[in-house]
Design a protein around this motif. Structure first.
Motif, PDB file in Angstrom:
ATOM      1  N   LEU A 167       0.814  -1.211   0.000  1.00 42.08           N
ATOM      2  CA  LEU A 167       0.000   0.000   0.000  1.00 42.08           C
ATOM      3  C   LEU A 167       0.849   1.263   0.000  1.00 42.08           C
ATOM      4  O   LEU A 167       0.396   2.330  -0.410  1.00 42.08           O
ATOM      5  CB  LEU A 167      -0.899   0.026   1.244  1.00 42.08           C
ATOM      6  N   GLY A 168       2.078   1.134   0.477  1.00 47.54           N
ATOM      7  CA  GLY A 168       2.937   2.302   0.600  1.00 47.54           C
ATOM      8  C   GLY A 168       2.672   3.096   1.847  1.00 47.54           C
ATOM      9  O   GLY A 168       2.934   4.302   1.920  1.00 47.54           O
ATOM     10  N   GLY A 169       2.145   2.417   2.879  1.00 50.77           N
ATOM     11  CA  GLY A 169       1.855   3.084   4.148  1.00 50.77           C
ATOM     12  C   GLY A 169       0.495   2.647   4.661  1.00 50.77           C
ATOM     13  O   GLY A 169      -0.191   1.823   4.044  1.00 50.77           O
ATOM     14  N   LEU A 170       0.094   3.206   5.790  1.00 51.61           N
ATOM     15  CA  LEU A 170      -1.184   2.833   6.394  1.00 51.61           C
ATOM     16  C   LEU A 170      -1.713   3.977   7.250  1.00 51.61           C
ATOM     17  O   LEU A 170      -0.998   4.539   8.077  1.00 51.61           O
ATOM     18  CB  LEU A 170      -1.014   1.579   7.263  1.00 51.61           C
ATOM     19  N   ASP A 171      -2.997   4.320   7.022  1.00 57.30           N
ATOM     20  CA  ASP A 171      -3.684   5.323   7.831  1.00 57.30           C
ATOM     21  C   ASP A 171      -4.769   4.721   8.704  1.00 57.30           C
ATOM     22  O   ASP A 171      -5.080   5.247   9.773  1.00 57.30           O
ATOM     23  CB  ASP A 171      -4.328   6.381   6.919  1.00 57.30           C
ATOM     24  N   LEU A 172      -5.362   3.627   8.222  1.00 58.71           N
ATOM     25  CA  LEU A 172      -6.536   3.053   8.876  1.00 58.71           C
ATOM     26  C   LEU A 172      -6.484   1.537   8.800  1.00 58.71           C
ATOM     27  O   LEU A 172      -6.160   0.983   7.743  1.00 58.71           O
ATOM     28  CB  LEU A 172      -7.805   3.548   8.165  1.00 58.71           C
TER      29      LEU A 172
ATOM     30  N   ILE B 135      -3.213  -8.579  15.430  1.00 61.63           N
ATOM     31  CA  ILE B 135      -3.331  -7.513  14.435  1.00 61.63           C
ATOM     32  C   ILE B 135      -3.351  -6.141  15.096  1.00 61.63           C
ATOM     33  O   ILE B 135      -2.667  -5.208  14.653  1.00 61.63           O
ATOM     34  CB  ILE B 135      -4.593  -7.719  13.580  1.00 61.63           C
ATOM     35  N   ALA B 136      -4.131  -6.000  16.161  1.00 64.86           N
ATOM     36  CA  ALA B 136      -4.236  -4.706  16.839  1.00 64.86           C
ATOM     37  C   ALA B 136      -2.892  -4.266  17.409  1.00 64.86           C
ATOM     38  O   ALA B 136      -2.509  -3.096  17.305  1.00 64.86           O
ATOM     39  CB  ALA B 136      -5.281  -4.781  17.949  1.00 64.86           C
ATOM     40  N   ASP B 137      -2.164  -5.203  18.001  1.00 68.89           N
ATOM     41  CA  ASP B 137      -0.862  -4.881  18.583  1.00 68.89           C
ATOM     42  C   ASP B 137       0.129  -4.440  17.513  1.00 68.89           C
ATOM     43  O   ASP B 137       0.859  -3.453  17.695  1.00 68.89           O
ATOM     44  CB  ASP B 137      -0.321  -6.099  19.329  1.00 68.89           C
TER      45      ASP B 137
ATOM     46  N   PHE C 247       1.534   2.505  14.164  1.00 71.97           N
ATOM     47  CA  PHE C 247       0.977   3.856  14.252  1.00 71.97           C
ATOM     48  C   PHE C 247       1.726   4.719  15.266  1.00 71.97           C
ATOM     49  O   PHE C 247       1.894   5.925  15.065  1.00 71.97           O
ATOM     50  CB  PHE C 247      -0.510   3.792  14.610  1.00 71.97           C
ATOM     51  N   ILE C 248       2.156   4.120  16.375  1.00 74.94           N
ATOM     52  CA  ILE C 248       2.925   4.881  17.365  1.00 74.94           C
ATOM     53  C   ILE C 248       4.235   5.363  16.747  1.00 74.94           C
ATOM     54  O   ILE C 248       4.641   6.524  16.922  1.00 74.94           O
ATOM     55  CB  ILE C 248       3.182   4.024  18.623  1.00 74.94           C
ATOM     56  N   LYS C 249       4.896   4.496  16.028  1.00 71.39           N
ATOM     57  CA  LYS C 249       6.145   4.880  15.354  1.00 71.39           C
ATOM     58  C   LYS C 249       5.894   5.946  14.302  1.00 71.39           C
ATOM     59  O   LYS C 249       6.682   6.883  14.139  1.00 71.39           O
ATOM     60  CB  LYS C 249       6.783   3.651  14.719  1.00 71.39           C
ATOM     61  N   GLN C 250       4.771   5.825  13.600  1.00 70.61           N
ATOM     62  CA  GLN C 250       4.417   6.768  12.542  1.00 70.61           C
ATOM     63  C   GLN C 250       3.951   8.110  13.098  1.00 70.61           C
ATOM     64  O   GLN C 250       4.155   9.157  12.485  1.00 70.61           O
ATOM     65  CB  GLN C 250       3.313   6.147  11.676  1.00 70.61           C
ATOM     66  N   GLY C 251       3.280   8.043  14.252  1.00 72.06           N
ATOM     67  CA  GLY C 251       2.788   9.259  14.887  1.00 72.06           C
ATOM     68  C   GLY C 251       1.310   9.521  14.691  1.00 72.06           C
ATOM     69  O   GLY C 251       0.759  10.464  15.254  1.00 72.06           O
ATOM     70  N   PHE C 252       0.645   8.704  13.907  1.00 72.27           N
ATOM     71  CA  PHE C 252      -0.795   8.864  13.688  1.00 72.27           C
ATOM     72  C   PHE C 252      -1.372   7.576  13.118  1.00 72.27           C
ATOM     73  O   PHE C 252      -0.637   6.702  12.645  1.00 72.27           O
ATOM     74  CB  PHE C 252      -1.084  10.028  12.728  1.00 72.27           C
TER      75      PHE C 252
ATOM     76  N   ARG D 252      -7.142   2.905  23.613  1.00 70.77           N
ATOM     77  CA  ARG D 252      -7.466   4.335  23.557  1.00 70.77           C
ATOM     78  C   ARG D 252      -6.818   5.079  24.726  1.00 70.77           C
ATOM     79  O   ARG D 252      -6.240   6.159  24.555  1.00 70.77           O
ATOM     80  CB  ARG D 252      -8.985   4.530  23.579  1.00 70.77           C
ATOM     81  N   GLN D 253      -6.917   4.507  25.917  1.00 72.09           N
ATOM     82  CA  GLN D 253      -6.315   5.152  27.082  1.00 72.09           C
ATOM     83  C   GLN D 253      -4.790   5.199  26.962  1.00 72.09           C
ATOM     84  O   GLN D 253      -4.153   6.180  27.357  1.00 72.09           O
ATOM     85  CB  GLN D 253      -6.730   4.414  28.350  1.00 72.09           C
ATOM     86  N   LYS D 254      -4.215   4.145  26.415  1.00 70.29           N
ATOM     87  CA  LYS D 254      -2.762   4.096  26.260  1.00 70.29           C
ATOM     88  C   LYS D 254      -2.262   5.188  25.324  1.00 70.29           C
ATOM     89  O   LYS D 254      -1.316   5.908  25.655  1.00 70.29           O
ATOM     90  CB  LYS D 254      -2.343   2.722  25.728  1.00 70.29           C
ATOM     91  N   VAL D 255      -2.885   5.325  24.154  1.00 77.09           N
ATOM     92  CA  VAL D 255      -2.410   6.322  23.194  1.00 77.09           C
ATOM     93  C   VAL D 255      -2.686   7.734  23.689  1.00 77.09           C
ATOM     94  O   VAL D 255      -1.906   8.661  23.422  1.00 77.09           O
ATOM     95  CB  VAL D 255      -3.011   6.099  21.792  1.00 77.09           C
ATOM     96  N   ASN D 256      -3.780   7.905  24.434  1.00 80.99           N
ATOM     97  CA  ASN D 256      -4.058   9.227  25.006  1.00 80.99           C
ATOM     98  C   ASN D 256      -3.004   9.612  26.039  1.00 80.99           C
ATOM     99  O   ASN D 256      -2.617  10.777  26.158  1.00 80.99           O
ATOM    100  CB  ASN D 256      -5.442   9.249  25.643  1.00 80.99           C
ATOM    101  N   SER D 257      -2.522   8.616  26.788  1.00 81.44           N
ATOM    102  CA  SER D 257      -1.544   8.893  27.838  1.00 81.44           C
ATOM    103  C   SER D 257      -0.200   9.344  27.287  1.00 81.44           C
ATOM    104  O   SER D 257       0.551  10.037  27.968  1.00 81.44           O
ATOM    105  CB  SER D 257      -1.347   7.652  28.714  1.00 81.44           C
ATOM    106  N   ILE D 258       0.098   8.940  26.051  1.00 82.49           N
ATOM    107  CA  ILE D 258       1.377   9.354  25.444  1.00 82.49           C
ATOM    108  C   ILE D 258       1.186  10.479  24.437  1.00 82.49           C
ATOM    109  O   ILE D 258       2.145  10.912  23.795  1.00 82.49           O
ATOM    110  CB  ILE D 258       2.084   8.164  24.774  1.00 82.49           C
ATOM    111  N   GLY D 259      -0.054  10.949  24.298  1.00 83.35           N
ATOM    112  CA  GLY D 259      -0.338  12.068  23.406  1.00 83.35           C
ATOM    113  C   GLY D 259      -0.249  11.741  21.929  1.00 83.35           C
ATOM    114  O   GLY D 259      -0.057  12.636  21.111  1.00 83.35           O
ATOM    115  N   ALA D 260      -0.404  10.467  21.580  1.00 80.71           N
ATOM    116  CA  ALA D 260      -0.317  10.072  20.172  1.00 80.71           C
ATOM    117  C   ALA D 260      -1.623  10.401  19.455  1.00 80.71           C
ATOM    118  O   ALA D 260      -2.708  10.279  20.010  1.00 80.71           O
ATOM    119  CB  ALA D 260      -0.039   8.577  20.064  1.00 80.71           C
ATOM    120  N   LYS D 261      -1.497  10.821  18.206  1.00 80.84           N
ATOM    121  CA  LYS D 261      -2.667  11.156  17.402  1.00 80.84           C
ATOM    122  C   LYS D 261      -3.201   9.887  16.731  1.00 80.84           C
ATOM    123  O   LYS D 261      -3.175   9.741  15.508  1.00 80.84           O
ATOM    124  CB  LYS D 261      -2.315  12.219  16.367  1.00 80.84           C
TER     125      LYS D 261
END
Length: 232
Positions: free
Chosen positions: A72-77, A111-113, A119-124, A160-169
């Motif tokens: 795909l050349g990347g992933l958003d969703l 898959i989720a992990d 996404f964390i590495k990518q930033g969004f 959701r709580q995990k990504v919110n705690s690190i401020g990830a988009k």
């Protein structure tokens, strides 16, 4: 946008792929049945890629997920919609229950992990998981299936709580469908029974665009779930 649907060979996943493709999204199609994915690919107007992924083969599923992301050349969703549902007849319930946990719990986590780390590495990014309205009530005919869907809902909330705690988009959406008429469910008439997968997928797409935390498919099930909580 670039999206991957795990469980794209039938039902909501199949119809959602069509909607995403019509809306200028490059789509990665994943499921165990490669033949159905190829058939679906021929119907899509936009770019699409297929990969046979069995979520119960953990290391292989991770590897093939990344292969699809590279194509795909990347992933958003990512939409994680693969799952199995069995009734559990006594005394032969073990194999059915075991399969439900392998696919709906362990397979979902794999898959989720992997998507979360990407996404964390990518930033969004945006993770969409399919739980169920049965989160609100237990069922003696399929206890492992019901428990697996409760797990999915709780796991998504934890992410959701995990990504919110690190401020990830990173957005997390919990899809909670009721009865959907597809290959596995006999079509029935009636206001509170099944809806076509096309209608369900349309509502899922709207929830994705709005980046909702959770959505009941259809809205009437939000009232029914409230009633189940009230009288359970």
């Amino acid at each position: 946008m670039k999206a991957i649907i795990i469980g794209a060979s039938s039902g909501i996943g199949r119809e959602l792929a069509k909607i995403l493709s019509k809306n200028n999204c490059s789509v990665g199609l994943a499921a165990r049945n490669i033949e159905k994915l190829v058939e679906l690919q021929k119907e899509l107007p936009g770019y699409s890629y297929v990969r046979a992924i069995d979520v119960t083969h953990n290391s292989d599923a991770r590897e093939k997920l990344h292969e699809l992301i590279d194509e795909l050349g990347g992933l958003d969703l990512i939409v994680i919609g693969s799952g199995v549902g069995y009734t559990s007849p006594i005394p032969d319930s073990w194999e059915c229950d075991k399969k439900a946990v392998e696919v709906n719990v362990c397979g979902f986590m794999v898959i989720a992990d992997e998507a979360l780390k990407y996404f964390i590495k990518q930033g969004f990014g945006h993770i969409v998981g399919v739980s169920s309205v049965i989160n609100e009530r237990r069922n003696g005919t399929a206890p492992a299936f019901n428990a697996s869907k409760v797990f999915v809902a709780n796991y998504l909330e934890g992410i959701r709580q995990k990504v919110n705690s690190i401020g990830a988009k990173i957005f997390v959406t919990d899809i909670r469908p009721g009865l959907v008429n597809n290959d596995e469910v006999v079509k029935k008439d009636g206001l509170f029974l099944g809806i076509p997968p096309e209608k369900a997928a349309s509502q899922v797409y709207k929830a994705i665009v709005k980046k909702k935390k959770y959505v009941y498919i259809t809205k009437r099930w939000s009232f029914l779930s409230w009633m189940l909580r009230l009288f359970s």
